[in-house]
Design an enzyme around this catalytic site. Sequence first.
Site, PDB file in Angstrom:
ATOM      1  N   ARG A 270       7.122  15.414   9.709  1.00  0.00           N
ATOM      2  CA  ARG A 270       6.027  15.803   8.806  1.00  0.00           C
ATOM      3  C   ARG A 270       5.294  17.025   9.342  1.00  0.00           C
ATOM      4  NH1 ARG A 270       2.471  10.911   8.804  1.00  0.00           N
ATOM      5  NH2 ARG A 270       0.979  12.326   7.850  1.00  0.00           N
TER       6      ARG A 270
ATOM      7  N   HIS B 287      -8.725   2.084  12.871  1.00  0.00           N
ATOM      8  CA  HIS B 287      -8.001   3.357  12.922  1.00  0.00           C
ATOM      9  C   HIS B 287      -8.922   4.467  12.430  1.00  0.00           C
ATOM     10  CE1 HIS B 287      -4.620   6.179  12.721  1.00  0.00           C
ATOM     11  NE2 HIS B 287      -5.197   6.626  11.617  1.00  0.00           N
TER      12      HIS B 287
ATOM     13  N   SER C 287       2.323   5.686   7.169  1.00  0.00           N
ATOM     14  CA  SER C 287       2.354   5.890   8.621  1.00  0.00           C
ATOM     15  C   SER C 287       1.292   5.042   9.314  1.00  0.00           C
ATOM     16  CB  SER C 287       2.139   7.374   8.947  1.00  0.00           C
ATOM     17  OG  SER C 287       2.082   7.587  10.340  1.00  0.00           O
TER      18      SER C 287
ATOM     19  N   ASP D 101       8.637   5.425  11.880  1.00  0.00           N
ATOM     20  CA  ASP D 101       7.454   6.285  11.825  1.00  0.00           C
ATOM     21  C   ASP D 101       7.546   7.413  12.836  1.00  0.00           C
ATOM     22  OD1 ASP D 101       4.692   6.904  10.903  1.00  0.00           O
ATOM     23  OD2 ASP D 101       4.224   6.471  13.001  1.00  0.00           O
TER      24      ASP D 101
END
Length: 460
Positions: free
Chosen positions: A173, A87, A188, A166
């Site tokens: 958010r 990621h 998240s 999420d």
Amino acid sequence: MDAPVSLPALIRRKRDGERLRDEEIQSFVRSVTEGSAQQGQIGAMLMAVRLRGMDAQETLALTRAMAASGRLLAWPRGWRGRLVDKHSTGGVGDKVSLALAPALAACGCKVPMISGRGLGHTGGTLDKLEAIPGFCVSQSPEQMQSILEQVGCCIVGQSEELVPADRVLYSLRDVTATVDSLPLITASILSKKAAEQISALVLDVKFGSAALYPTLESARELAQSLVAVGEELGIRTAAVLSSMDQPLGRCVGNSLEVLEALQCLEGRGPDDLRELVTVLGGLLLWQCGMAPTAEQGQERLARALDDGSALHTFEAMLGAQGVPPDIARLLCAGTPQQRHQVLGQAGTREELLVPCEGTVQGIEALPLARVLHELGAGRMRVGEAINPRVGAELLVAVGQRLREGEPWLRLHHDGALRAEQRQALQDALLLGTGTDTSTTGTTGTAMSRVAETVLPRGAP
């Protein structure tokens, strides 16, 4: 047993700086997923967490509850230990996943990579792949397993079944100014990885003027949180801190970045892109036990880039995800001209010229990305269409001595470049009189993107 605490009471307790118990966090996430929580209540809780924070146990509980809000992926027992993912926190010109996933698969890993789209100035892996005619990012868990069996890797979007909590929290958010909350970012990212049921994870946490975190110190704090929580989830986790003041590689824009990723898969391309691909991949091979050390893992991954096996795997992945075989073949084995024909080219290609003699001290990524975004390369809202042909090629490198009037940037677009956009691009080229190529706000030499590696406590 204690009576359940109401959602307003939970919000009040977190607002006042109290610690929430695991079951209370589970109750909050359940109300988000089931739709019983009002948007105002969710926003209030997000702001309370942003202002008051969460300790390590609360962050872990939030991550676990979010992961459990939807379906968990299941894989054959024989794949245990070899399921890996990566990621990135996002940057400009970041096409690492396109080369890394097939290179890891060529080394024997299984890579169920769930990626995202670009928003704001950062590019998205899915957008880059969708620049390829026929590529389908929507794959069911069953289709993902089939592709992994055939190819070893897939790059897909998040399905409706995975981590539904999420999707709700992420969208809110953005509109409640809580994007930069450390526990919320950690939960998240890692809830999605926990739902993937992977064995090992490497994180590319970027810092600098074009990154979510501007300083090395703030990025290190996020990396440490991610690594600690990842390990608690049973995922072997490591993080790399890499600089994002300048674009990664020489190309920015979806189609152009696909072309540059292909160069990397051929054992060519920019040194900084290859460095990041091999460093991240080397860590994963070491974490899986497929290499004795991270350095030997880097060497093994580099061989996959150099011997053609990573490129062959990329071509197989394209075919498995909907790209017609003749298109996949042209992209992976064709001439540069044939590759451009497959992906299409913008109607206008113009070069910007160096305004005065000097040495390149840097090329700022953020203004470059913002102009490309305005020209159609990015989106401001989820679901907006983008133009994959819009992009830019850097024609110069840090440390290079330039003469006035030389071209330094080739811009690809389908509209008209306004005077203020042209000036913003020219201002992104930082010229000096000397030969010092160190860049403000980064660590290490100008040649290396990697500042630090963050490993779990007790790791060698």
